[in-house]
Design an enzyme around this catalytic site. Structure first.
Site, short mmCIF file in Angstrom:
data_model
loop_
_atom_site.label_atom_id
_atom_site.label_comp_id
_atom_site.label_asym_id
_atom_site.label_seq_id
_atom_site.Cartn_x
_atom_site.Cartn_y
_atom_site.Cartn_z
N GLY A 12 0.99 -1.14 -0.18
CA GLY A 12 0.32 0.08 -0.07
C GLY A 12 0.45 1.60 -0.29
O GLY A 12 0.25 2.31 -0.79
N VAL A 85 -5.19 -5.15 2.92
CA VAL A 85 -4.37 -6.00 4.12
C VAL A 85 -3.99 -7.15 3.91
O VAL A 85 -3.73 -7.92 3.32
CB VAL A 85 -5.93 -5.73 4.85
CG1 VAL A 85 -6.49 -4.47 5.45
CG2 VAL A 85 -7.05 -6.56 4.10
N PRO A 88 -3.67 -12.99 5.80
CA PRO A 88 -2.48 -14.69 6.15
C PRO A 88 -2.25 -16.13 5.92
O PRO A 88 -3.72 -16.39 5.23
CB PRO A 88 -2.44 -14.66 7.67
CG PRO A 88 -3.10 -13.44 7.81
CD PRO A 88 -3.80 -13.40 6.85
N LEU A 222 8.12 -18.24 -9.97
CA LEU A 222 9.25 -18.17 -9.98
C LEU A 222 9.27 -18.82 -8.84
O LEU A 222 10.48 -19.15 -8.45
CB LEU A 222 9.22 -16.17 -9.62
CG LEU A 222 8.73 -15.21 -10.48
CD1 LEU A 222 8.28 -13.86 -9.30
CD2 LEU A 222 9.62 -14.88 -11.30
N CYS A 271 5.29 -13.43 -0.09
CA CYS A 271 4.44 -14.33 -1.41
C CYS A 271 4.71 -15.31 -1.53
O CYS A 271 3.79 -16.29 -1.35
CB CYS A 271 4.04 -13.27 -2.26
SG CYS A 271 3.82 -11.79 -1.78
#
EC number: 1.1.1.22
Length: 480
Positions: A12, A85, A88, A222, A271
């Protein structure tokens, strides 16, 4: 136009700062309930380290870029609301250990519905499972009170350490929306924002599900490359091949290309693991166990690489590191960031602590508080907001010290583990380092940053991932 972004984190903050910088006529407000984080964004010391971020923020802050804890006011006033946000991995209940926990996303959606007095475009910026947009849409439409909401998916593809450069010159901007007149109009509105600095051919417009899945797929591909080259590194060590030479040979094939082919102690970051686990769960839920197992293997190889590294250290040092000082150089998951989320250093340090080693840790961008917190936290706890994380991290301080100088970390150590590829670790005076260490002096290079032959000439026993082993290591194979 007014833009509001819920969530002042790694995504953000930088994204909104660049939008404000490139679109001076748009007012951009980043909101978060965490007052310390917002205070940091409004101070001289920003809460995250990212090259170039300081300049961008300081040029716009107070003009058309604002940071505030008054979440509801700014959401109510905005035309476009970005939601960035935490999502998780669930730690309990259905899908525990794999599925994304959408608690924070849902509460944000309900709040948007509660406070809105005008039509809004709501943009998914967090990485979310496919079909999240549909769930959010239902929450908004069932609580809309005559207000129209359009949901877009606009996943970020930033690499930490180069986030500002990536935002200034993206490979692509992906916008997914409904294939209805209202959905297409919403896509065009967001596209017009990015068109201030991104060429039309780089702004890709898709349906919602394609945009959501593209983000998970990109990270999975990746991570898969890293696990592929790390799997090869184990075979290289066993056969006497050099993984750097193999990577170079593979990377010169234009169909493969050279990026993400550096063998290492393992991948980290917020990520990769989370998104693959998410992908695995979605595959399982859709009756695709073979596909799920394929992606699971990427994480298994990553865990294997970290375990193998720890085993190599212990077996090389006479099968015990108990009471021995080991210098840990680098704790962030990669250079040019202070981010420690899912960093391989956590598992390596925990493995060594489990064998009663004494660790002296140095990283130029990571605080002692963060390192202590990381080493005391349970898996997946890191991805919850700070106020929901364990409040008083407890670790055995006799075993761990955090210092602010590489030479201090190394002094009297039996071994050095290089776990982040900071440039300064290439430039250390290794003759001076050798003289300050216990003998035999070991270097375990988890990022292949040092010149192993030069270090061997000085007197070090060197282990570099995926490189031919020196005779000492051959005599002491890493036991799985």
């Amino acid at each position: 136009m007014k833009i509001c972004c819920i969530g002042a984190g790694y995504v953000g903050g930088p994204t909104m700062a660049v939008i404000a910088f490139k679109c001076p006529e748009i007012e951009v407000v980043v909101v978060d309930i965490a007052a310390p984080r917002i205070n940091a964004w409004n101070s001289e010391q920003l809460p995250i380290y990212e090259p170039g971020l300081d300049d961008v923020v300081k040029q716009c802050r107070g003009k058309n870029l604002f940071f505030s804890t008054d979440v509801e006011k700014h959401v109510a006033e905005a035309d476009i609301v970005f939601v960035s946000v935490n999502t998780p991995t669930k730690t309990q209940g259905l899908g525990a250990g794999k599925a994304a926990d959408l608690t924070y996303w849902e509460s944000a959606a309900r709040m948007i519905a509660d406070v809105s007095k005008s039509d809004k475009i709501v943009v998914e910026k967090s990485t979310v499972p496919v079909k999240t947009a549909e769930a959010i849409e239902r929450i908004l439409t069932h609580n809309r009170k005559g207000i129209n909401f359009n949901i877009l998916s606009n996943p970020e593809f930033l690499a930490e350490g180069t986030a500002i450069a990536d935002l200034f010159n993206p490979d692509r901007v992906l916008i997914g929306g409904r294939e209805t007149p209202e959905g297409q109009k919403a896509i065009k509105t967001l596209k017009d924002v990015y068109a201030h600095w991104v060429s039309d051919d780089r702004i890709l417009c898709t349906n919602l599900w394609s945009a959501e899945l593209s983000k998970l797929a990109a990270n999975a591909f990746l991570a898969q490359r890293i696990s592929s080259v790390n799997a090869m590194s184990a075979l290289c060590e066993a056969t006497g091949a050099d993984v750097s030479q193999v990577s170079h040979a593979i990377g010169t094939d234009s169909r493969i290309g050279p990026k993400f082919l550096n063998a290492s102690v393992g991948f980290g970051g917020s990520c990769f693991q989370k998104d693959i686990l998410n992908l695995v769960y979605i595959c399982e839920c859709n009756g695709l166990p073979e596909v799920a197992n394929y992606w699971k293997q990427v994480i298994k190889v990553n865990d294997y690489q970290k375990t193998r590294f720890v085993n190599r250290i212990v077996s090389s040092m006479f099968n015990t590191v108990s009471g021995k000082k080991i210098a840990i150089l680098g704790f962030a998951f990669k250079k040019d960031t202070g981010d420690t989320r899912e960093t391989p250093a956590i598992d390596v340090c925990k493995g060594l602590l489990g064998d009663k080693a004494k660790l002296s840790i140095y990283d130029p961008q990571v605080t002692e508080e963060q390192i202590t917190r990381d080493l005391s936290m349970k898996k997946f706890d890191w991805d919850h907001p700070a106020h929901l994380q364990p409040s008083s991290p407890v670790t055995n301080n006799k075993q761990v010290s955090v210092v602010w100088d590489a030479y201090e970390a190394i002094k009297d150590a039996h071994g050095i583990c290089i776990l982040t590829e900071w440039d300064e670790f290439k430039k250390l005076d290794y003759q001076k380092v050798y003289e300050s260490m216990q003998k035999p002096a070991f270097v375990f290079d988890g990022r292949n940053v040092v010149d192993a032959n030069k270090l061997r000439e000085i007197g070090f026993i060197v282990y570099s991932i995926g490189k031919p082993l020196d005779s000492w290591l051959k005599d002491m194979p890493a036991v799985a």
